[in-house]
Design a protein around this motif. Structure first.
Motif, PDB file in Angstrom:
ATOM      1  N   ILE A  71       0.857  -1.179   0.000  1.00 15.22           N
ATOM      2  CA  ILE A  71       0.000   0.000   0.000  1.00 15.22           C
ATOM      3  C   ILE A  71       0.893   1.228   0.000  1.00 15.22           C
ATOM      4  N   LYS A 105      -2.123  10.199   0.910  1.00 15.92           N
ATOM      5  CA  LYS A 105      -3.390   9.654   1.415  1.00 15.92           C
ATOM      6  C   LYS A 105      -3.478   9.879   2.915  1.00 15.92           C
ATOM      7  N   LYS A 161      -7.122   6.383   6.733  1.00 19.84           N
ATOM      8  CA  LYS A 161      -7.713   5.561   5.669  1.00 19.84           C
ATOM      9  C   LYS A 161      -6.739   4.487   5.212  1.00 19.84           C
ATOM     10  N   THR A 162      -5.460   4.809   5.188  1.00 17.97           N
ATOM     11  CA  THR A 162      -4.449   3.808   4.854  1.00 17.97           C
ATOM     12  C   THR A 162      -4.383   2.738   5.932  1.00 17.97           C
ATOM     13  N   LYS A 221      -7.344   0.270   5.661  1.00 20.50           N
ATOM     14  CA  LYS A 221      -7.143  -0.697   4.572  1.00 20.50           C
ATOM     15  C   LYS A 221      -6.157  -1.783   5.000  1.00 20.50           C
ATOM     16  N   ALA A 222      -5.078  -1.365   5.667  1.00 20.91           N
ATOM     17  CA  ALA A 222      -4.067  -2.330   6.112  1.00 20.91           C
ATOM     18  C   ALA A 222      -4.629  -3.266   7.185  1.00 20.91           C
ATOM     19  N   THR A 265      -7.720  -4.153   7.675  1.00 21.42           N
ATOM     20  CA  THR A 265      -8.692  -5.063   7.066  1.00 21.42           C
ATOM     21  C   THR A 265      -7.993  -6.243   6.408  1.00 21.42           C
ATOM     22  N   ILE A 266      -6.907  -5.969   5.694  1.00 22.49           N
ATOM     23  CA  ILE A 266      -6.166  -7.045   5.017  1.00 22.49           C
ATOM     24  C   ILE A 266      -5.437  -7.916   6.035  1.00 22.49           C
ATOM     25  N   ASN A 284     -10.884  -9.153   3.886  1.00 19.07           N
ATOM     26  CA  ASN A 284     -11.039  -8.982   2.451  1.00 19.07           C
ATOM     27  C   ASN A 284     -11.224 -10.318   1.741  1.00 19.07           C
ATOM     28  N   ILE A 327      -1.910  -2.157  -4.119  1.00 15.40           N
ATOM     29  CA  ILE A 327      -3.293  -1.769  -3.871  1.00 15.40           C
ATOM     30  C   ILE A 327      -3.378  -0.262  -3.948  1.00 15.40           C
TER      31      ILE A 327
END
Length: 141
Positions: free
Chosen positions: A18, A23, A27-28, A31-32, A34-35, A40, A140
């Motif tokens: 990522i 950004k 928000k970064t 995303k991290a 969640t993965i 995901n 991503i």
């Protein structure tokens, strides 16, 4: 009909990269997290560690919206009386941008053994270069 339950031993873990440049930090980190947690994946199982590896590059170029650089602080306590330390995010982002990103991601993971194990799969770099090129990470947006 039965429900599929993933097992940690059979999960094939992929690598993702990522780019945090330009950004928002939060928000970064979402995303991290969640993965790392594995949310995901279609075979996500809450009680199983089915997350993947995440590399975050350009952590020093991540932005904080609003006036968070001046108003937001990172607190820690030594355990002794009067041992509260606080660091302004302006200083934290200039001196240790990797730590700011790691703190954001760590606090989004669950506070149990799965969260601690997931956090070990996170790699954060201040610059654009990373050491995991051999794993062929998927970029991503």
């Amino acid at each position: 009909m039965s429900t599929y339950m993933a097992k940690a031993e059979t999960v094939e873990r992929r690598w993702f990269v990522i780019d945090a440049a330009g950004k928002p930090l939060g928000k970064t980190a979402v995303k991290a997290a969640t993965i790392l947690r594995g949310k995901n994946r279609p075979e996500f199982t809450p009680h199983c560690d089915c997350g993947e590896f995440v590399i975050i590059i350009n952590a020093d170029k991540a932005i904080l919206t609003g006036r968070k650089l001046e108003q937001k602080y990172y607190y820690r306590h030594s355990g002794y009386i009067g041992g509260m330390k606080k660091v302004q995010y302006k200083e934290l982002m200039s001196e240790k941008p990797e730590m700011a990103m790691e703190l954001a991601v760590k606090r989004m993971l669950p506070d149990n053994t799965i969260g601690r194990k997931s956090f070990t799969r996170l790699h954060v770099y201040a610059g654009a270069q990373h050491d995991q090129a051999a794993q062929k990470p998927i970029a991503i947006d």
